[in-house]
Design an enzyme around this catalytic site. Structure first.
Site, PDB file in Angstrom:
ATOM      1  N   LEU A 216       0.671  -1.320   0.168  1.00 36.50           N
ATOM      2  CA  LEU A 216      -0.006   0.027  -0.111  1.00 36.50           C
ATOM      3  C   LEU A 216       0.788   1.468  -0.132  1.00 36.50           C
ATOM      4  CD1 LEU A 216      -2.694  -1.110   2.647  1.00 36.50           C
ATOM      5  CD2 LEU A 216      -2.847  -1.166   0.092  1.00 36.50           C
ATOM      6  N   SER A 217       2.008   1.048   0.288  1.00 36.40           N
ATOM      7  CA  SER A 217       3.059   2.450   0.158  1.00 36.40           C
ATOM      8  C   SER A 217       4.198   2.143  -0.661  1.00 36.40           C
ATOM      9  CB  SER A 217       3.416   2.847   1.547  1.00 36.40           C
ATOM     10  OG  SER A 217       4.425   1.684   2.074  1.00 36.40           O
TER      11      SER A 217
END
Length: 217
Positions: free
Chosen positions: A63-64
């Protein structure tokens, strides 16, 4: 009596072979592209569903961007769980691991091991760092925090995984499998028809007279 027709000097002619069925460049390109697309879908299904399920590995979505460019945001990493002391001992510098950063935070983090040491209990500990980060993570990862080692990742697949719930994912996999099986069957039928047409063309060519002389009464 029989006479020979010589009005067109046919004896000097060789019969022109009948052109067999041949694919146009555009149709050939379409077949190549469709086959390539099918291969990509099959490979994705194997990497994201079949292999992890068969080996007990865990797919997770990134997610990052802390691991870019090696693992882009939106990728799906496939993690082999670490379940024994032998598994832990095999973790080395350069491996990408998944761990829980804090006891009260169930969100896993995936970073690269940059150093291996020992904790107060004598068990291994791991200093980690995101490839895109300037500094290593503040705290070393203990054996209790370690969840697994990343085996491979599939770019973009994480976006799809987060867009559908588990029930929808199973339906997509089922439909994809049925579609691929149908496509493979259709390709076999098309190949069989093309082979029969080419063979029939060769038989017709061989059955024609070798020369152009024809008898007449």
């Amino acid at each position: 009596m029989a006479v020979l027709a010589t009005w067109a000097s046919p004896a000097r002619r060789r019969p022109t072979p009948e052109p067999g069925p041949s694919a146009t460049p555009l149709s050939a390109l379409r077949r190549v592209l469709s086959a390539a697309a099918a291969a990509v879908v099959v490979a994705a299904l194997l990497a994201l569903v079949a292999v992890p399920r068969a080996l007990g590995w865990v797919p997770l979505t990134v997610l990052s961007g802390s691991m870019e460019p090696a693992i882009p945001t939106g990728s799906q990493v496939v993690v082999r769980p670490v379940g024994s002391a032998e598994d832990v001992a095999r973790v080395s510098i350069g491996d990408v691991i998944t761990f829980l950063p804090r006891p009260d935070d169930p969100t896993p983090v995936t970073h690269r091991v940059v150093a291996v040491g020992s904790g107060a209990d004598g068990k291994p500990s791991f200093t980690t760092k995101g490839d895109a980060n300037r500094d290593p993570d503040a705290a070393a990862v203990t054996v209790l925090q370690l969840r697994g080692v990343v085996m491979y990742h599939v770019p973009v697949a994480g976006y799809l995984a987060t867009a559908v719930d588990p029930n929808q994912k199973r339906i997509v996999v089922l439909i994809g499998g049925i579609a691929l099986a149908g496509y493979a069957g259709w390709q076999l039928i098309q190949a069989s028809r093309s082979f029969r047409r080419e063979r029939a063309g060769r038989v017709r060519h061989r059955s024609r007279p070798a020369g152009g002389v024809s008898p007449s009464e």
